[in-house]
Design an enzyme around this catalytic site. Structure first.
Site, PDB file in Angstrom:
ATOM      1  N   GLY A  45      56.691  20.047  35.166  1.00  0.00           N
ATOM      2  CA  GLY A  45      56.817  21.596  36.053  1.00  0.00           C
ATOM      3  C   GLY A  45      57.539  20.845  37.963  1.00  0.00           C
ATOM      4  O   GLY A  45      56.456  21.794  38.199  1.00  0.00           O
ATOM      5  N   GLY A  46      58.653  20.966  37.175  1.00  0.00           N
ATOM      6  CA  GLY A  46      59.252  20.549  39.001  1.00  0.00           C
ATOM      7  C   GLY A  46      59.741  21.480  39.598  1.00  0.00           C
ATOM      8  O   GLY A  46      60.419  21.277  40.586  1.00  0.00           O
ATOM      9  N   ARG A  66      58.670  24.625  40.290  1.00  0.00           N
ATOM     10  CA  ARG A  66      58.127  25.544  40.517  1.00  0.00           C
ATOM     11  C   ARG A  66      56.763  24.924  41.982  1.00  0.00           C
ATOM     12  O   ARG A  66      56.029  23.976  40.802  1.00  0.00           O
ATOM     13  CB  ARG A  66      57.537  26.897  40.670  1.00  0.00           C
ATOM     14  CG  ARG A  66      56.595  27.366  39.404  1.00  0.00           C
ATOM     15  CD  ARG A  66      55.908  28.553  38.770  1.00  0.00           C
ATOM     16  NE  ARG A  66      55.135  28.315  37.358  1.00  0.00           N
ATOM     17  CZ  ARG A  66      54.352  28.626  37.657  1.00  0.00           C
ATOM     18  NH1 ARG A  66      53.706  28.761  38.642  1.00  0.00           N
ATOM     19  NH2 ARG A  66      53.491  28.068  36.192  1.00  0.00           N
ATOM     20  N   ASN A 100      52.917  15.751  37.062  1.00  0.00           N
ATOM     21  CA  ASN A 100      52.758  17.455  37.550  1.00  0.00           C
ATOM     22  C   ASN A 100      52.389  18.576  37.498  1.00  0.00           C
ATOM     23  O   ASN A 100      50.906  18.935  37.731  1.00  0.00           O
ATOM     24  CB  ASN A 100      53.788  17.600  39.002  1.00  0.00           C
ATOM     25  CG  ASN A 100      53.759  18.713  39.744  1.00  0.00           C
ATOM     26  OD1 ASN A 100      52.766  18.796  40.584  1.00  0.00           O
ATOM     27  ND2 ASN A 100      54.260  19.842  38.859  1.00  0.00           N
ATOM     28  N   SER A 122      43.601  15.652  41.057  1.00  0.00           N
ATOM     29  CA  SER A 122      43.017  16.932  41.448  1.00  0.00           C
ATOM     30  C   SER A 122      41.483  16.384  42.225  1.00  0.00           C
ATOM     31  O   SER A 122      40.550  15.763  41.616  1.00  0.00           O
ATOM     32  CB  SER A 122      41.910  17.939  40.705  1.00  0.00           C
ATOM     33  OG  SER A 122      41.697  19.327  41.810  1.00  0.00           O
ATOM     34  N   TYR A 158      38.708  22.130  33.731  1.00  0.00           N
ATOM     35  CA  TYR A 158      39.549  21.368  34.060  1.00  0.00           C
ATOM     36  C   TYR A 158      39.456  20.125  35.292  1.00  0.00           C
ATOM     37  O   TYR A 158      40.127  19.457  34.705  1.00  0.00           O
ATOM     38  CB  TYR A 158      40.331  22.583  35.800  1.00  0.00           C
ATOM     39  CG  TYR A 158      41.630  21.587  36.222  1.00  0.00           C
ATOM     40  CD1 TYR A 158      42.815  21.999  35.809  1.00  0.00           C
ATOM     41  CD2 TYR A 158      40.258  21.756  37.377  1.00  0.00           C
ATOM     42  CE1 TYR A 158      43.330  22.125  36.472  1.00  0.00           C
ATOM     43  CE2 TYR A 158      41.991  21.485  38.633  1.00  0.00           C
ATOM     44  CZ  TYR A 158      42.771  21.731  38.050  1.00  0.00           C
ATOM     45  OH  TYR A 158      44.424  21.918  38.794  1.00  0.00           O
ATOM     46  N   ALA A 159      37.939  19.969  35.590  1.00  0.00           N
ATOM     47  CA  ALA A 159      37.424  18.839  36.601  1.00  0.00           C
ATOM     48  C   ALA A 159      37.452  17.799  35.102  1.00  0.00           C
ATOM     49  O   ALA A 159      37.914  15.954  34.872  1.00  0.00           O
ATOM     50  CB  ALA A 159      35.857  19.233  36.535  1.00  0.00           C
ATOM     51  N   ALA A 181      39.426  17.366  32.351  1.00  0.00           N
ATOM     52  CA  ALA A 181      40.855  16.665  32.358  1.00  0.00           C
ATOM     53  C   ALA A 181      41.131  15.793  33.547  1.00  0.00           C
ATOM     54  O   ALA A 181      41.896  15.107  32.554  1.00  0.00           O
ATOM     55  CB  ALA A 181      41.367  18.388  31.791  1.00  0.00           C
TER      56      ALA A 181
HETATM   57  N1  LIG Z   1      46.993  24.552  44.186  1.00  0.00           N
HETATM   58  C1  LIG Z   1      46.101  23.689  44.067  1.00  0.00           C
HETATM   59  O1  LIG Z   1      45.599  23.730  44.114  1.00  0.00           O
HETATM   60  C2  LIG Z   1      46.249  22.497  42.910  1.00  0.00           C
HETATM   61  C3  LIG Z   1      44.632  21.353  43.978  1.00  0.00           C
HETATM   62  C4  LIG Z   1      44.795  20.207  43.301  1.00  0.00           C
HETATM   63  C5  LIG Z   1      45.858  19.801  42.077  1.00  0.00           C
HETATM   64  N2  LIG Z   1      46.678  20.372  41.790  1.00  0.00           N
HETATM   65  C6  LIG Z   1      47.522  20.411  40.281  1.00  0.00           C
HETATM   66  O2  LIG Z   1      48.454  20.035  41.169  1.00  0.00           O
HETATM   67  C7  LIG Z   1      49.428  20.419  39.900  1.00  0.00           C
HETATM   68  C8  LIG Z   1      50.806  21.445  39.915  1.00  0.00           C
HETATM   69  O3  LIG Z   1      49.908  22.202  40.452  1.00  0.00           O
HETATM   70  P1  LIG Z   1      50.579  23.575  41.307  1.00  0.00           P
HETATM   71  O4  LIG Z   1      49.259  24.191  42.719  1.00  0.00           O
HETATM   72  O5  LIG Z   1      51.663  24.120  41.655  1.00  0.00           O
HETATM   73  O6  LIG Z   1      50.013  24.976  40.187  1.00  0.00           O
HETATM   74  P2  LIG Z   1      51.393  25.833  39.233  1.00  0.00           P
HETATM   75  O7  LIG Z   1      52.261  27.129  40.371  1.00  0.00           O
HETATM   76  O8  LIG Z   1      50.204  27.130  38.731  1.00  0.00           O
HETATM   77  O9  LIG Z   1      52.797  25.306  38.780  1.00  0.00           O
HETATM   78  C9  LIG Z   1      51.933  24.771  37.135  1.00  0.00           C
HETATM   79  C10 LIG Z   1      53.482  23.991  37.171  1.00  0.00           C
HETATM   80  O10 LIG Z   1      53.027  23.227  35.948  1.00  0.00           O
HETATM   81  C11 LIG Z   1      53.598  23.717  34.556  1.00  0.00           C
HETATM   82  N3  LIG Z   1      52.990  24.021  33.430  1.00  0.00           N
HETATM   83  C12 LIG Z   1      52.473  24.537  33.338  1.00  0.00           C
HETATM   84  N4  LIG Z   1      51.876  24.627  31.604  1.00  0.00           N
HETATM   85  C13 LIG Z   1      52.365  24.021  31.631  1.00  0.00           C
HETATM   86  C14 LIG Z   1      52.999  22.865  29.996  1.00  0.00           C
HETATM   87  N5  LIG Z   1      52.346  23.884  29.332  1.00  0.00           N
HETATM   88  N6  LIG Z   1      53.937  22.938  29.969  1.00  0.00           N
HETATM   89  C15 LIG Z   1      54.976  22.134  30.611  1.00  0.00           C
HETATM   90  N7  LIG Z   1      54.163  22.787  32.189  1.00  0.00           N
HETATM   91  C16 LIG Z   1      53.545  23.346  32.876  1.00  0.00           C
HETATM   92  C17 LIG Z   1      54.498  25.331  35.203  1.00  0.00           C
HETATM   93  O11 LIG Z   1      55.947  25.218  34.807  1.00  0.00           O
HETATM   94  P3  LIG Z   1      56.707  26.167  34.291  1.00  0.00           P
HETATM   95  O12 LIG Z   1      56.833  27.516  35.402  1.00  0.00           O
HETATM   96  O13 LIG Z   1      57.999  26.322  33.716  1.00  0.00           O
HETATM   97  O14 LIG Z   1      55.267  26.717  32.687  1.00  0.00           O
HETATM   98  C18 LIG Z   1      54.510  24.969  37.130  1.00  0.00           C
HETATM   99  O15 LIG Z   1      55.883  24.060  37.323  1.00  0.00           O
HETATM  100  C19 LIG Z   1      49.038  20.833  38.478  1.00  0.00           C
HETATM  101  O16 LIG Z   1      48.369  19.642  37.876  1.00  0.00           O
HETATM  102  C20 LIG Z   1      46.957  21.104  38.816  1.00  0.00           C
HETATM  103  O17 LIG Z   1      46.362  20.928  38.336  1.00  0.00           O
HETATM  104  C21 LIG Z   1      46.655  22.312  42.197  1.00  0.00           C
END
Ligand SMILES: NC(=O)c1ccc[n+]([C@@H]2O[C@H](COP(=O)([O-])OP(=O)(O)OC[C@H]3O[C@@H](n4cnc5c(N)ncnc54)[C@H](OP(=O)(O)O)[C@@H]3O)[C@@H](O)[C@H]2O)c1
Length: 251
Positions: free
Chosen positions: A20-21, A23, A95, A147, A160-161, A163
């Site tokens: 997920g690198g 975005r 990620n 998370s 989600y929690a 996982a």
């Molecule tokens: N934002 C927060 O507040 C927060 C807090 C705690 C933890 N996190 C964790 O941080 C990480 C990144 O989150 P984010 O906020 O940057 O979310 P995001 O903007 O929704 O981005 C999600 C990323 O995961 C990839 N992804 C989603 N489903 C996928 C799949 N089935 N296969 C492969 N790649 C997939 C996407 O890639 P594509 O777009 O290429 O599909 C995207 O790069 C996640 O693990 C999230 O749970 C986020």
């Protein structure tokens, strides 16, 4: 462009696969690694265009690779692509993640399991595919992005929690299984960060989270990215650690 190097020496550049690198937080991690002179394989499922744009900024350092958490064969092909291009794999930053909200009583059981399967099963499949290639590294390292919700829980987020909590058990067990092979396996537990994932959280809930956060604000993508890269390559005596980067939300 930064010189292409490994930490602390002039051996061939350290090579990192970030899922997920392309975005969100993942793009921040990619940029931080590129600035350090690393070679970064950027996993994408849907965001091919955004990932290609990142590659265009530093074409020698970024390699987009297709990787889908739900398609375990893509884990093998992603690793093969990295090895074909750079001949080595030193680190994984797991990620990629997906979120579906809903209380246990209302969330469809299949949707509930799908979140566990994608977030936990997808990470395990990639690690399984990558371990043999990483054994050749001087400092093989795996960072699992969990998370803070996996630590403290959150109403409306049971799938989600669950996982994200399971990923912590996964990482700490993997640290024990691979430590004698010099692998470090650590967990990053971010708090609330403004990305596409959190864009749907309603205003009232956001205000509640900000109020519960000791620093009184949300995290930024560069702040979380720096914490991930710290675990990946600076925290050389840390394994099995869980680093909260949550502004004190979990205190
Ligand atoms: N934002 C927060 O507040 C927060 C807090 C705690 C933890 N996190 C964790 O941080 C990480 C990144 O989150 P984010 O906020 O940057 O979310 P995001 O903007 O929704 O981005 C999600 C990323 O995961 C990839 N992804 C989603 N489903 C996928 C799949 N089935 N296969 C492969 N790649 C997939 C996407 O890639 P594509 O777009 O290429 O599909 C995207 O790069 C996640 O693990 C999230 O749970 C986020």
């Amino acid at each position: 462009m930064a010189a292409l190097t490994s930490p602390g020496d002039d051996s061939p550049a350290r090579t990192v696969l970030v899922t997920g690198g392309g975005r969100g937080i993942g793009a921040g991690i990619t940029r931080e690694l590129v600035a350090r002179g690393r070679l970064v394989a950027c996993g994408y499922r849907d965001s091919r265009e955004a990932t290609e744009k990142l590659r265009a900024e530093t074409p020698e350092q970024v390699l987009p690779v297709h990787y889908d958490l739900g398609d375990h064969a893509s884990a093998n092909s992603a690793v093969r692509e990295v090895l074909a291009r750079w001949g080595r794999l030193d680190a994984l930053i797991l990620n990629a993640g997906t979120w579906t909200g809903g209380r246990l009583s209302t969330l469809d059981p299949l949707a509930w399991w799908r979140i566990i399967e994608l977030n936990l099963g997808g990470a395990a499949a990639l690690v399984r595919a990558a371990l043999p290639a990483m054994r050749g590294s001087d400092d093989p390292s795996i960072v699992v992005v969990s998370s803070v919700i996996g630590l403290i829980g959150h109403a409306g987020d049971t799938a989600y929690a669950s996982a994200k909590a399971a990923l912590i058990g996964f990482a700490r067990s993997l640290a024990k299984e691979t430590g004698r092979d010099r692998f470090r396996v650590n967990v990053l537990a971010p708090g609330f960060v403004d990305t596409d994932m959190t864009a749907q959280v309603p205003g009232r809930a956001r205000d509640g989270i900000a109020q519960s956060t000791v620093l009184g604000r949300f995290g930024t993508v560069p702040e979380i990215a720096r914490a991930a890269v710290f675990l990946s390559e600076d925290a050389t005596y840390c394994t099995g650690s869980v680093l909260t980067a949550d502004g004190g939300w979990s205190l």
